[in-house]
Design an enzyme around this catalytic site. Structure first.
Site, mmCIF file in Angstrom:
data_model
loop_
_atom_site.group_PDB
_atom_site.id
_atom_site.type_symbol
_atom_site.label_atom_id
_atom_site.label_comp_id
_atom_site.label_asym_id
_atom_site.label_seq_id
_atom_site.Cartn_x
_atom_site.Cartn_y
_atom_site.Cartn_z
ATOM 1 N N LYS A 121 32.738 32.935 41.803
ATOM 2 C CA LYS A 121 32.630 33.806 40.641
ATOM 3 C C LYS A 121 33.115 35.180 41.065
ATOM 4 O O LYS A 121 32.497 35.841 41.886
ATOM 5 C CB LYS A 121 31.181 33.897 40.117
ATOM 6 C CG LYS A 121 30.873 32.866 39.062
ATOM 7 C CD LYS A 121 31.624 33.154 37.762
ATOM 8 C CE LYS A 121 31.624 31.953 36.830
ATOM 9 N NZ LYS A 121 32.625 30.951 37.174
ATOM 10 N N GLU A 149 37.958 25.735 45.236
ATOM 11 C CA GLU A 149 36.490 25.707 45.179
ATOM 12 C C GLU A 149 35.898 24.368 45.589
ATOM 13 O O GLU A 149 36.319 23.313 45.136
ATOM 14 C CB GLU A 149 36.002 26.059 43.770
ATOM 15 C CG GLU A 149 34.486 26.157 43.657
ATOM 16 C CD GLU A 149 34.011 26.732 42.345
ATOM 17 O OE1 GLU A 149 32.786 26.814 42.144
ATOM 18 O OE2 GLU A 149 34.863 27.103 41.498
#
Length: 425
Positions: free
Chosen positions: A237, A221
């Protein structure tokens, strides 16, 4: 620039060479295609100047440090900097004790892109020095026991309690995390990172050493990057397991793409990131470039969205980092209340977990990751830790969330298990 045939062999030698210094940092894209990355990997070693400070005036001190050293800077932001940004506190124990903020100007810096090696700081002779460097064959035989800070039942109870906060309207979503740890831990940090990076190569992986403290990261990420006047954030997510069967794997990927629960979690964080970027943006320039993108990594499929804006020229780029920190994907919405509940329900300080590390270029561009899927190690205290978590919404199933935590921990558990560690569940 110099061309090299075996990039992975050079990278291995360079990391072992850099690790002999008290401070070093490797940022490794593992050659994932990324239009925003300037190099496939960067290795910074040794210190010309450094800044280490506690939460309070850390971001202002970094602005002064950057103004004094308009060159390459490598550093980290600890999650506990939240206490400088908001009226918050951290009262949980911290067994790792990473700095709240740390940046350094390297004495040596090497960048590699498309097989070309460039010495960005230092003499070109260091390439020959690295090529001649001998890697020790010493192996660490110490056996450790991985423990969990929360039992399964304790985790489930806390998730149900957090869902009651959602029902009351305190929050919409919260990222709740649990710690795995080992005491009296003795590992070889470089070899452990290499094993993790081999098992789970990710686009924002990295190795950061500050004396006796280590971050061994296989994070997929990006927190925030700046290219010229553009800011880009790419929150994750949505997670799904991989399958060894190709057809089943494709079905799992399609199910993740169309999962309404995962989409709702993702869009809540996208909205939060849009709000955070608005604080630093030219009015009307915040946009979602990609919503619900599905990306595949060796251990998991992930749902990733991309949000960007044009940086307001009146906003210092370090203030733009501050305005978005901590990253919404690791807090929840609303952000402040989520962080208050994180402090209330989690058992240990996050510290560097869900913090960030990366670099700032001489031109003021930067790229910082999110410290997840990362092993944190304090060699002096012989304490090893990693945390995993997930988004808790009212629709979530506590048992499924617990299983997702184990899925996210799988690469780290496997790497540590390869060193004869016993995993207690």
């Amino acid at each position: 620039m110099k061309t090299i045939q075996n990039i992975s062999h050079f990278k291995q030698k360079a990391l072992h060479w850099a690790n002999q210094f008290k401070v070093c940092c490797l940022l490794d894209s593992n050659q994932y295609e990324d239009q925003y990355s300037s190099y496939d990997f960067l290795i910074a070693a040794d210190v010309v100047a450094e800044l280490e400070c506690k939460s309070g005036t850390a971001f202002d001190q970094l602005k002064d440090f950057q103004a004094l050293h308009k060159t390459w800077l490598f550093g980290l932001f600890n999650y506990e900097l939240k206490n400088e940004i908001e009226d918050l506190e951290s009262n949980h124990p911290d067994y790792l004790n990473f700095p709240d903020l740390y940046f350094f100007v390297p004495k040596y810096l090497i960048g590699v892109k498309n097989g070309l090696i460039e010495v960005l700081i230092g003499n070109n002779a260091i390439i020959d020095e690295i090529n001649k460097f001998t890697i020790s064959n010493d192996k660490n035989e110490a056996a450790l026991k991985i423990q969990k800070r929360l039992s399964r039942d304790q985790y489930l109870d806390k998730v149900e309690a957090l869902k009651s906060h959602i029902l009351r309207g305190d929050i919409y979503e919260i990222n709740f995390c649990q710690e795995f740890f080992a005491e009296n831990a003795m590992i070889d940090p470089v070899r452990t990172f290499e094993a993790l990076n081999c098992l789970s190569p990710t686009p924002f992986a990295g190795y950061f050493k500050i004396k006796n403290q280590y971050i061994l990261s296989a994070t997929p990420e990006r927190f925030l990057c700046k290219r010229n006047n553009k800011l880009i954030s790419q929150p994750i997510k949505g997670t799904a397991r991989r399958s060894n069967d190709f057809k089943e794997d494709e079905v799992i990927k399609l199910q993740l793409r169309n999962d309404l629960k995962e989409q709702s979690e993702n869009v809540m964080i996208v909205d939060l990131v849009r709000h955070d970027l608005t604080k630093s943006a030219v009015k009307g320039t915040v946009k979602v470039e990609e919503l619900f993108g599905i990306y595949t990594f060796p251990q998991v499929h992930q749902m990733i969205s991309t949000i960007s804006c044009v940086l307001n020229p009146d906003v210092h780029f370090i203030d733009a980092i501050r305005n978005a920190f901590p990253m919404g994907s690791m807090t929840g919405a609303p952000k402040l209340k989520a962080m208050e509940l994180i402090e209330a329900y989690e058992e240990t300080k996050r510290g560097m977990y869900s913090g960030s590390f990366g670099c700032i270029s001489p031109e003021g561009n930067f790229d910082f990751n999110v410290v997840i899927r990362s092993i944190l190690y304090n060699a002096e205290e012989k304490y090893l830790s990693f945390q995993v978590g997930g988004a808790i919404t009212y629709q979530c199933n506590a048992e499924n969330e617990y299983e997702e935590c184990l899925l996210k921990a799988s690469a780290m558990l496997k790497v540590l298990g390869d060193q004869s560690l016993v995993v207690s569940r």
